[in-house]
Motif scaffolding. Structure first.
Motif, PDB file in Angstrom:
ATOM      1  N   VAL A  27      44.033   5.214 -17.616  1.00 20.25           N
ATOM      2  CA  VAL A  27      43.414   6.538 -17.502  1.00 20.25           C
ATOM      3  C   VAL A  27      44.097   7.257 -16.337  1.00 20.25           C
ATOM      4  CG1 VAL A  27      41.256   7.766 -17.050  1.00 20.25           C
ATOM      5  CG2 VAL A  27      41.226   5.608 -18.324  1.00 20.25           C
ATOM      6  N   PRO A  28      44.734   8.417 -16.600  1.00 18.74           N
ATOM      7  CA  PRO A  28      45.441   9.125 -15.529  1.00 18.74           C
ATOM      8  C   PRO A  28      44.465   9.465 -14.398  1.00 18.74           C
ATOM      9  CG  PRO A  28      45.834  10.153 -17.674  1.00 18.74           C
ATOM     10  CD  PRO A  28      44.756   9.148 -17.864  1.00 18.74           C
ATOM     11  N   ASP A  29      44.818   9.096 -13.179  1.00 19.16           N
ATOM     12  CA  ASP A  29      43.891   9.309 -12.056  1.00 19.16           C
ATOM     13  C   ASP A  29      44.682   9.313 -10.753  1.00 19.16           C
ATOM     14  OD1 ASP A  29      41.872   9.278 -10.196  1.00 19.16           O
ATOM     15  OD2 ASP A  29      40.659   7.783 -11.258  1.00 19.16           O
ATOM     16  N   GLU A  30      44.908  10.505 -10.220  1.00 21.75           N
ATOM     17  CA  GLU A  30      45.722  10.625  -8.997  1.00 21.75           C
ATOM     18  C   GLU A  30      45.056   9.927  -7.814  1.00 21.75           C
ATOM     19  OE1 GLU A  30      46.043  14.570  -7.412  1.00 21.75           O
ATOM     20  OE2 GLU A  30      43.865  14.771  -7.239  1.00 21.75           O
ATOM     21  N   ARG A  31      43.733   9.736  -7.893  1.00 23.13           N
ATOM     22  CA  ARG A  31      43.013   9.143  -6.769  1.00 23.13           C
ATOM     23  C   ARG A  31      43.494   7.719  -6.475  1.00 23.13           C
ATOM     24  NH1 ARG A  31      37.166  10.540  -9.257  1.00 23.13           N
ATOM     25  NH2 ARG A  31      38.063   9.157 -10.827  1.00 23.13           N
ATOM     26  N   VAL A  32      43.863   7.002  -7.562  1.00 26.25           N
ATOM     27  CA  VAL A  32      44.310   5.616  -7.385  1.00 26.25           C
ATOM     28  C   VAL A  32      45.604   5.596  -6.563  1.00 26.25           C
ATOM     29  CG1 VAL A  32      45.033   3.507  -8.577  1.00 26.25           C
ATOM     30  CG2 VAL A  32      43.223   4.922  -9.556  1.00 26.25           C
ATOM     31  N   GLU A  33      46.537   6.489  -6.917  1.00 24.28           N
ATOM     32  CA  GLU A  33      47.814   6.554  -6.190  1.00 24.28           C
ATOM     33  C   GLU A  33      47.604   6.976  -4.743  1.00 24.28           C
ATOM     34  OE1 GLU A  33      50.638   5.355  -7.245  1.00 24.28           O
ATOM     35  OE2 GLU A  33      49.511   4.869  -9.066  1.00 24.28           O
ATOM     36  N   LEU A  34      46.793   8.006  -4.548  1.00 27.04           N
ATOM     37  CA  LEU A  34      46.583   8.530  -3.187  1.00 27.04           C
ATOM     38  C   LEU A  34      45.904   7.503  -2.284  1.00 27.04           C
ATOM     39  CD1 LEU A  34      45.485  12.168  -4.130  1.00 27.04           C
ATOM     40  CD2 LEU A  34      47.649  11.494  -3.070  1.00 27.04           C
ATOM     41  N   LEU A  35      44.899   6.820  -2.846  1.00 27.10           N
ATOM     42  CA  LEU A  35      44.206   5.790  -2.046  1.00 27.10           C
ATOM     43  C   LEU A  35      45.113   4.592  -1.774  1.00 27.10           C
ATOM     44  CD1 LEU A  35      40.638   5.817  -3.642  1.00 27.10           C
ATOM     45  CD2 LEU A  35      41.155   6.265  -1.236  1.00 27.10           C
ATOM     46  N   SER A  36      45.970   4.289  -2.753  1.00 24.84           N
ATOM     47  CA  SER A  36      46.894   3.164  -2.617  1.00 24.84           C
ATOM     48  C   SER A  36      47.860   3.432  -1.445  1.00 24.84           C
ATOM     49  CB  SER A  36      47.658   2.977  -3.927  1.00 24.84           C
ATOM     50  OG  SER A  36      48.492   1.869  -3.822  1.00 24.84           O
ATOM     51  N   LYS A  37      48.350   4.666  -1.367  1.00 21.88           N
ATOM     52  CA  LYS A  37      49.241   5.052  -0.247  1.00 21.88           C
ATOM     53  C   LYS A  37      48.464   4.990   1.067  1.00 21.88           C
ATOM     54  CE  LYS A  37      52.515   8.086  -2.604  1.00 21.88           C
ATOM     55  NZ  LYS A  37      52.410   9.367  -3.308  1.00 21.88           N
ATOM     56  N   PHE A  38      47.246   5.499   1.023  1.00 20.64           N
ATOM     57  CA  PHE A  38      46.387   5.547   2.217  1.00 20.64           C
ATOM     58  C   PHE A  38      46.168   4.142   2.783  1.00 20.64           C
ATOM     59  CE2 PHE A  38      42.021   5.052   3.803  1.00 20.64           C
ATOM     60  CZ  PHE A  38      41.970   6.020   4.814  1.00 20.64           C
ATOM     61  N   SER A  39      45.900   3.173   1.882  1.00 22.93           N
ATOM     62  CA  SER A  39      45.597   1.807   2.327  1.00 22.93           C
ATOM     63  C   SER A  39      46.839   0.918   2.385  1.00 22.93           C
ATOM     64  CB  SER A  39      44.590   1.151   1.373  1.00 22.93           C
ATOM     65  OG  SER A  39      43.383   1.851   1.362  1.00 22.93           O
ATOM     66  N   LYS A  40      47.999   1.508   2.028  1.00 24.40           N
ATOM     67  CA  LYS A  40      49.251   0.727   1.914  1.00 24.40           C
ATOM     68  C   LYS A  40      49.010  -0.530   1.064  1.00 24.40           C
ATOM     69  CE  LYS A  40      51.129   2.390   6.333  1.00 24.40           C
ATOM     70  NZ  LYS A  40      50.012   3.286   6.690  1.00 24.40           N
ATOM     71  N   THR A  88      39.412  -0.077  -2.330  1.00 23.49           N
ATOM     72  CA  THR A  88      40.760   0.047  -1.762  1.00 23.49           C
ATOM     73  C   THR A  88      40.908  -0.820  -0.529  1.00 23.49           C
ATOM     74  OG1 THR A  88      42.463   1.638  -1.077  1.00 23.49           O
ATOM     75  CG2 THR A  88      40.217   2.097  -0.341  1.00 23.49           C
ATOM     76  N   GLY A  89      42.095  -1.373  -0.364  1.00 23.45           N
ATOM     77  CA  GLY A  89      42.391  -2.231   0.775  1.00 23.45           C
ATOM     78  C   GLY A  89      43.863  -2.598   0.715  1.00 23.45           C
ATOM     79  N   GLU A  90      44.299  -3.473   1.618  1.00 22.72           N
ATOM     80  CA  GLU A  90      45.726  -3.835   1.654  1.00 22.72           C
ATOM     81  C   GLU A  90      46.177  -4.555   0.386  1.00 22.72           C
ATOM     82  OE1 GLU A  90      47.131  -5.823   5.148  1.00 22.72           O
ATOM     83  OE2 GLU A  90      46.349  -4.250   6.465  1.00 22.72           O
ATOM     84  N   ASP A  91      45.312  -5.414  -0.154  1.00 23.21           N
ATOM     85  CA  ASP A  91      45.704  -6.176  -1.346  1.00 23.21           C
ATOM     86  C   ASP A  91      45.874  -5.266  -2.549  1.00 23.21           C
ATOM     87  OD1 ASP A  91      45.926  -8.560  -0.182  1.00 23.21           O
ATOM     88  OD2 ASP A  91      43.931  -9.312  -0.732  1.00 23.21           O
ATOM     89  N   GLU A  92      44.840  -4.458  -2.816  1.00 22.02           N
ATOM     90  CA  GLU A  92      44.935  -3.584  -3.989  1.00 22.02           C
ATOM     91  C   GLU A  92      43.995  -2.399  -3.866  1.00 22.02           C
ATOM     92  OE1 GLU A  92      43.655  -6.118  -7.344  1.00 22.02           O
ATOM     93  OE2 GLU A  92      41.666  -5.233  -7.154  1.00 22.02           O
ATOM     94  N   THR A  93      44.380  -1.346  -4.588  1.00 21.60           N
ATOM     95  CA  THR A  93      43.467  -0.228  -4.832  1.00 21.60           C
ATOM     96  C   THR A  93      43.208  -0.280  -6.327  1.00 21.60           C
ATOM     97  OG1 THR A  93      44.246   1.153  -3.025  1.00 21.60           O
ATOM     98  CG2 THR A  93      43.258   2.288  -4.904  1.00 21.60           C
ATOM     99  N   ARG A  94      41.930  -0.235  -6.709  1.00 17.77           N
ATOM    100  CA  ARG A  94      41.620  -0.382  -8.134  1.00 17.77           C
ATOM    101  C   ARG A  94      40.531   0.597  -8.570  1.00 17.77           C
ATOM    102  NH1 ARG A  94      40.952  -5.135 -12.299  1.00 17.77           N
ATOM    103  NH2 ARG A  94      42.268  -6.375 -10.956  1.00 17.77           N
ATOM    104  N   ALA A  95      40.721   1.118  -9.783  1.00 18.23           N
ATOM    105  CA  ALA A  95      39.693   1.962 -10.404  1.00 18.23           C
ATOM    106  C   ALA A  95      38.852   1.066 -11.300  1.00 18.23           C
ATOM    107  CB  ALA A  95      40.365   3.059 -11.234  1.00 18.23           C
ATOM    108  N   TRP A  96      37.538   1.137 -11.146  1.00 18.31           N
ATOM    109  CA  TRP A  96      36.623   0.322 -11.948  1.00 18.31           C
ATOM    110  C   TRP A  96      35.841   1.230 -12.887  1.00 18.31           C
ATOM    111  CZ3 TRP A  96      36.983  -4.901 -11.260  1.00 18.31           C
ATOM    112  CH2 TRP A  96      37.594  -5.344 -10.079  1.00 18.31           C
ATOM    113  N   THR A  97      35.681   0.765 -14.103  1.00 15.71           N
ATOM    114  CA  THR A  97      35.016   1.571 -15.119  1.00 15.71           C
ATOM    115  C   THR A  97      33.549   1.201 -15.249  1.00 15.71           C
ATOM    116  OG1 THR A  97      37.055   1.731 -16.367  1.00 15.71           O
ATOM    117  CG2 THR A  97      35.035   2.098 -17.584  1.00 15.71           C
ATOM    118  N   ILE A  98      32.699   2.231 -15.209  1.00 19.89           N
ATOM    119  CA  ILE A  98      31.258   1.996 -15.402  1.00 19.89           C
ATOM    120  C   ILE A  98      30.693   3.089 -16.295  1.00 19.89           C
ATOM    121  CG2 ILE A  98      30.837   0.783 -13.223  1.00 19.89           C
ATOM    122  CD1 ILE A  98      29.879   3.545 -12.088  1.00 19.89           C
ATOM    123  N   LYS A  99      29.515   2.834 -16.820  1.00 24.35           N
ATOM    124  CA  LYS A  99      28.810   3.859 -17.591  1.00 24.35           C
ATOM    125  C   LYS A  99      28.257   4.892 -16.608  1.00 24.35           C
ATOM    126  CE  LYS A  99      28.695   2.546 -22.021  1.00 24.35           C
ATOM    127  NZ  LYS A  99      29.299   3.420 -23.040  1.00 24.35           N
TER     128      LYS A  99
END
Length: 332
Positions: free
Chosen positions: A49-62, A256-267
């Protein structure tokens, strides 16, 4: 989260661009190892699912890796009139649709003599009608069968059976008019009572209008949610994926953290403990509290410590309803 809550079936008449669309979507496919529910079925594509937030947070948390939310798209065999009577791949078609949660209905709006149209003319609304009628006929049969099996309980005056009969009669009336179950205006509790029937025309549906460059201005009015795409030029895919996600009633929270930034799907509307189950089933039972901040507030703060110092990180309890874009740390 199981695959069943994330799947959209792509349906349409033959030669409307269904497979072209499916192939283009699955080119965007993500490797399956991060998603334990993945299937190896060639007709299933796991699409991010296209989501710029994942990329931006990933950069933020390296972060070492960024993992987007995904949807499963299922390529369902082309439908022909008479499917409800078993014509063509009718039975397989209907079974496959029963297994998905929502339907992306591809409708051809372009003229192209080299691509034969099954009815020899381009008439999008008629095409929509052909498929929807097959779904209505299949549901009509399901409802009629169910009414037939209620007989004994009705004679006994069973309250549940009487309530169900009322709902089924309401549906039968709508089907007799050639309309979908969604037009019966059932309440949520009524839908719940007939959930086991898994009616095809109660599934959320998105119309995908397959345009072509030359025909960009063809305006096809199809009521309900619709997206225009052109499989050749891959226009509108991101929009299609986002709308499909919305159609399934889904939203995203992030970790988000050093290991990974992840988008989780919920209802949509999930409480914090229920949302936590997306990460691990234990999170619901062992939930103590959640530390929550909006993704943009976190990035704008410049660091986690700054966000904390500014009082932007809130402590939320079991009743908290997750908002799309929340960055959460669960404490268990």
């Amino acid at each position: 989260m199981s695959s069943s809550s994330l799947s959209i079936g792509i349906v349409g008449l033959p030669n409307v661009g269904k497979s072209t669309l499916f192939n283009a979507l699955t080119k965007k496919s993500v490797p399956a190892e991060n998603y334990p529910f993945c299937t190896i079925d060639p007709s299933v594509g796991i699409v991010p699912v296209p989501d710029e937030r994942v990329e931006l947070l990933s950069k933020f948390s390296k972060s070492k890796k960024a993992i987007p939310a995904v949807i499963e798209f299922v390529d369902i065999a082309g439908l022909v009139a008479g499917a409800s009577k078993g014509e063509g791949l009718g039975n397989k078609f209907l079974t496959n649709i029963r297994e998905v949660d929502a339907i992306a209905h591809v409708v051809r709006t372009f003229e192209d003599n080299s691509v034969i149209h099954v009815a020899n003319k381009i008439d999008p609304l008629q095409d929509v009608g052909v498929i929807n009628l097959e779904l209505v006929l299949a549901d009509f049969e399901t409802v009629s069968k169910r009414l037939g099996t209620l007989g004994k309980d009705l004679k006994k005056g069973d309250k549940e059976a009487i309530a169900e009969e009322n709902i089924l009669k309401k549906l039968e009336k709508v089907f007799e008019e050639g309309k979908m179950a969604t037009e019966a205006n059932l309440h949520d509790d009524e839908k719940f009572k007939i959930k086991s029937l898994n009616l095809l025309t109660l599934k959320p549906m998105l119309y995908v209008l397959n345009t072509s460059e030359a025909n960009e201005n063809v305006d096809v009015e199809i009521s309900g949610l619709s997206v225009k795409i052109d499989p050749v030029f891959e226009k509108g895919f991101d929009e299609l994926i986002k709308q499909s996600y919305k159609l399934l009633g889904l939203e995203t929270f992030l970790t988000t953290g050093e290991d990974e930034t992840r988008a989780w799907t919920i209802k949509i509307g999930s409480t914090a403990p229920v949302a936590g189950m997306a990460i691990h089933t234990d999170f619901k039972e062992k939930f103590i509290r959640a530390e929550v901040i909006n993704w943009k507030d976190l990035i704008d703060s410049g660091s986690h410590a700054n966000a904390k110092a500014k009082g932007l990180i809130r402590t939320e309890g079991k009743e908290y309803i997750i908002k799309d874009g929340d960055v959460i740390e669960f404490l268990i």
